[in-house]
Scaffold this motif. Structure first.
Motif, PDB file in Angstrom:
ATOM      1  N   LEU A 112       9.048   9.144   3.982  1.00 34.21           N
ATOM      2  CA  LEU A 112       7.642   8.751   3.976  1.00 34.21           C
ATOM      3  C   LEU A 112       6.734   9.793   4.623  1.00 34.21           C
ATOM      4  O   LEU A 112       5.522   9.792   4.386  1.00 34.21           O
ATOM      5  CB  LEU A 112       7.465   7.396   4.696  1.00 34.21           C
ATOM      6  CG  LEU A 112       8.123   6.182   4.025  1.00 34.21           C
ATOM      7  CD1 LEU A 112       7.816   4.914   4.825  1.00 34.21           C
ATOM      8  CD2 LEU A 112       7.673   6.028   2.569  1.00 34.21           C
ATOM      9  N   ASP A 113       7.326  10.690   5.382  1.00 30.70           N
ATOM     10  CA  ASP A 113       6.508  11.751   5.982  1.00 30.70           C
ATOM     11  C   ASP A 113       5.918  12.654   4.909  1.00 30.70           C
ATOM     12  O   ASP A 113       4.879  13.301   5.147  1.00 30.70           O
ATOM     13  CB  ASP A 113       7.368  12.577   6.942  1.00 30.70           C
ATOM     14  CG  ASP A 113       6.540  13.585   7.709  1.00 30.70           C
ATOM     15  OD1 ASP A 113       5.675  13.164   8.514  1.00 30.70           O
ATOM     16  OD2 ASP A 113       6.726  14.801   7.502  1.00 30.70           O
ATOM     17  N   ALA A 114       6.577  12.690   3.715  1.00 27.17           N
ATOM     18  CA  ALA A 114       6.055  13.502   2.605  1.00 27.17           C
ATOM     19  C   ALA A 114       4.713  12.965   2.112  1.00 27.17           C
ATOM     20  O   ALA A 114       3.966  13.690   1.436  1.00 27.17           O
ATOM     21  CB  ALA A 114       7.077  13.528   1.468  1.00 27.17           C
ATOM     22  N   LEU A 115       4.400  11.710   2.446  1.00 22.51           N
ATOM     23  CA  LEU A 115       3.102  11.152   2.054  1.00 22.51           C
ATOM     24  C   LEU A 115       1.976  11.636   2.969  1.00 22.51           C
ATOM     25  O   LEU A 115       0.800  11.554   2.619  1.00 22.51           O
ATOM     26  CB  LEU A 115       3.160   9.615   2.093  1.00 22.51           C
ATOM     27  CG  LEU A 115       4.184   8.942   1.169  1.00 22.51           C
ATOM     28  CD1 LEU A 115       4.162   7.431   1.389  1.00 22.51           C
ATOM     29  CD2 LEU A 115       3.933   9.295  -0.290  1.00 22.51           C
ATOM     30  N   VAL A 116       2.387  12.154   4.153  1.00 20.91           N
ATOM     31  CA  VAL A 116       1.395  12.603   5.145  1.00 20.91           C
ATOM     32  C   VAL A 116       1.343  14.134   5.213  1.00 20.91           C
ATOM     33  O   VAL A 116       0.256  14.720   5.291  1.00 20.91           O
ATOM     34  CB  VAL A 116       1.732  12.010   6.536  1.00 20.91           C
ATOM     35  CG1 VAL A 116       0.713  12.448   7.578  1.00 20.91           C
ATOM     36  CG2 VAL A 116       1.824  10.487   6.468  1.00 20.91           C
ATOM     37  N   ASN A 117       2.501  14.726   5.208  1.00 23.66           N
ATOM     38  CA  ASN A 117       2.602  16.194   5.314  1.00 23.66           C
ATOM     39  C   ASN A 117       3.253  16.751   4.047  1.00 23.66           C
ATOM     40  O   ASN A 117       4.306  16.270   3.620  1.00 23.66           O
ATOM     41  CB  ASN A 117       3.430  16.578   6.539  1.00 23.66           C
ATOM     42  CG  ASN A 117       2.805  16.066   7.832  1.00 23.66           C
ATOM     43  OD1 ASN A 117       1.669  16.398   8.166  1.00 23.66           O
ATOM     44  ND2 ASN A 117       3.548  15.240   8.557  1.00 23.66           N
ATOM     45  N   GLN A 118       2.664  17.764   3.461  1.00 26.06           N
ATOM     46  CA  GLN A 118       3.161  18.309   2.197  1.00 26.06           C
ATOM     47  C   GLN A 118       4.493  19.031   2.378  1.00 26.06           C
ATOM     48  O   GLN A 118       4.600  19.970   3.164  1.00 26.06           O
ATOM     49  CB  GLN A 118       2.130  19.284   1.620  1.00 26.06           C
ATOM     50  CG  GLN A 118       2.553  19.872   0.279  1.00 26.06           C
ATOM     51  CD  GLN A 118       1.498  20.811  -0.286  1.00 26.06           C
ATOM     52  OE1 GLN A 118       0.484  21.093   0.370  1.00 26.06           O
ATOM     53  NE2 GLN A 118       1.740  21.292  -1.514  1.00 26.06           N
ATOM     54  N   PRO A 119       5.514  18.577   1.661  1.00 31.11           N
ATOM     55  CA  PRO A 119       6.791  19.316   1.690  1.00 31.11           C
ATOM     56  C   PRO A 119       6.704  20.548   0.787  1.00 31.11           C
ATOM     57  O   PRO A 119       5.860  20.625  -0.124  1.00 31.11           O
ATOM     58  CB  PRO A 119       7.797  18.294   1.156  1.00 31.11           C
ATOM     59  CG  PRO A 119       7.007  17.339   0.340  1.00 31.11           C
ATOM     60  CD  PRO A 119       5.627  17.305   0.926  1.00 31.11           C
ATOM     61  N   GLY A 178       0.811  -1.205   0.000  1.00 31.30           N
ATOM     62  CA  GLY A 178       0.000   0.000   0.000  1.00 31.30           C
ATOM     63  C   GLY A 178       0.849   1.262   0.000  1.00 31.30           C
ATOM     64  O   GLY A 178       0.553   2.244  -0.707  1.00 31.30           O
ATOM     65  N   VAL A 179       1.932   1.249   0.801  1.00 33.48           N
ATOM     66  CA  VAL A 179       2.822   2.415   0.864  1.00 33.48           C
ATOM     67  C   VAL A 179       3.549   2.589  -0.474  1.00 33.48           C
ATOM     68  O   VAL A 179       3.741   3.724  -0.956  1.00 33.48           O
ATOM     69  CB  VAL A 179       3.831   2.265   2.017  1.00 33.48           C
ATOM     70  CG1 VAL A 179       4.847   3.407   2.001  1.00 33.48           C
ATOM     71  CG2 VAL A 179       3.104   2.224   3.362  1.00 33.48           C
ATOM     72  N   ALA A 180       3.940   1.461  -1.074  1.00 31.49           N
ATOM     73  CA  ALA A 180       4.603   1.538  -2.381  1.00 31.49           C
ATOM     74  C   ALA A 180       3.666   2.163  -3.419  1.00 31.49           C
ATOM     75  O   ALA A 180       4.093   2.973  -4.265  1.00 31.49           O
ATOM     76  CB  ALA A 180       5.037   0.146  -2.822  1.00 31.49           C
ATOM     77  N   GLY A 181       2.382   1.810  -3.384  1.00 31.01           N
ATOM     78  CA  GLY A 181       1.411   2.415  -4.300  1.00 31.01           C
ATOM     79  C   GLY A 181       1.279   3.911  -4.046  1.00 31.01           C
ATOM     80  O   GLY A 181       1.145   4.699  -5.005  1.00 31.01           O
ATOM     81  N   ALA A 182       1.335   4.333  -2.769  1.00 35.07           N
ATOM     82  CA  ALA A 182       1.266   5.763  -2.448  1.00 35.07           C
ATOM     83  C   ALA A 182       2.501   6.492  -2.975  1.00 35.07           C
ATOM     84  O   ALA A 182       2.411   7.637  -3.449  1.00 35.07           O
ATOM     85  CB  ALA A 182       1.149   5.942  -0.935  1.00 35.07           C
ATOM     86  N   LEU A 183       3.662   5.843  -2.917  1.00 34.76           N
ATOM     87  CA  LEU A 183       4.895   6.439  -3.446  1.00 34.76           C
ATOM     88  C   LEU A 183       4.791   6.630  -4.966  1.00 34.76           C
ATOM     89  O   LEU A 183       5.226   7.670  -5.509  1.00 34.76           O
ATOM     90  CB  LEU A 183       6.105   5.568  -3.101  1.00 34.76           C
ATOM     91  CG  LEU A 183       6.514   5.537  -1.624  1.00 34.76           C
ATOM     92  CD1 LEU A 183       7.569   4.449  -1.386  1.00 34.76           C
ATOM     93  CD2 LEU A 183       7.054   6.896  -1.184  1.00 34.76           C
TER      94      LEU A 183
END
Length: 209
Positions: A141-148, A118-123
């Motif tokens: 991986l924090d970039a998947l939760v918080n916008q850089p 699932g995380v790989a699909g989000a990447l």
């Protein structure tokens, strides 16, 4: 004549007194016999009642003693049965618990592999939106939760739900970019022990594209 009459009257009075005395004695004897009979019957009745009471007491005592012996025997059998049940439960626990624990750990490994996919699909989605996978400078991986700041087309709400990705043991999923052997990235879990390396359930779990 007068003398004869007096003698005759005297004789009759004596006869009457004798007859009355005999009748009184007969009545007295009958009354005495009746009373004696009643006394005898009463004594017999009391004696019989006493014998019955004694017999009942003896029977009750024997029954109580017999019940006591039975209760002791029943208690003994119950204790033996409890011991047998305990032994059986111990054997079952020795056979079942390791299997249950093994299956539980296997389920956690399978769930972690699903999480990694699932995380790989989000990447992949992040790369489609922003032209690259999140770098370590962008927070990994924090970039998947918080916008850089560098992600101009970041998806509103993020790419994963529930915060930073974690494995089944509540440890953070590991992310390295670039990955080994010319892979774009490495995505893995430290396993049950939460440490790098290990064997069995403690072995690291890698995402396999």
């Amino acid at each position: 004549m007068k003398v004869k009459n007096i003698q005759s009257e005297t004789a009759m009075e004596q006869y009457s007194e004798s007859a009355v005395s005999n009748q009184f004695e007969q009545c007295s004897d009958k009354h005495t016999s009746s009373v004696a009979l009643k006394i005898a019957q009463s004594c017999h009745s009391e004696h019989s009642s006493l014998l019955n009471d004694c017999s009942s007491s003896v029977a009750f005592g024997l029954a109580a003693r017999s019940n006591g012996v039975r209760m002791k025997r029943a208690s003994g059998f119950t204790l033996i049965e409890v011991m047998v049940v305990i032994v059986i439960l111990g054997v079952l626990a020795a056979l079942i618990v390791p299997n249950v624990m093994g299956r539980s750990e296997k389920a956690k490994i399978d769930t972690t592999q699903i999480t990694l996919k699932g995380v790989a699909g989000a990447l992949d989605q992040y790369k489609l939106d922003n032209g690259h996978f999140p770098t370590m400078q962008e927070g990994g991986l924090d970039a998947l939760v918080n916008q850089p700041a560098t992600a101009k087309n970041w998806m509103p709400g993020g790419y994963v739900k529930g915060g930073y990705p974690k494995d089944s043991w509540k440890n953070d999923v590991q992310y390295v970019i670039p990955g080994a052997d010319n892979r774009a990235f490495d995505l893995y879990s430290f396993g049950a022990d939460g440490k790098e390396g290990g064997e069995g359930n403690d072995a690291d779990i890698y995402y396999q594209p």
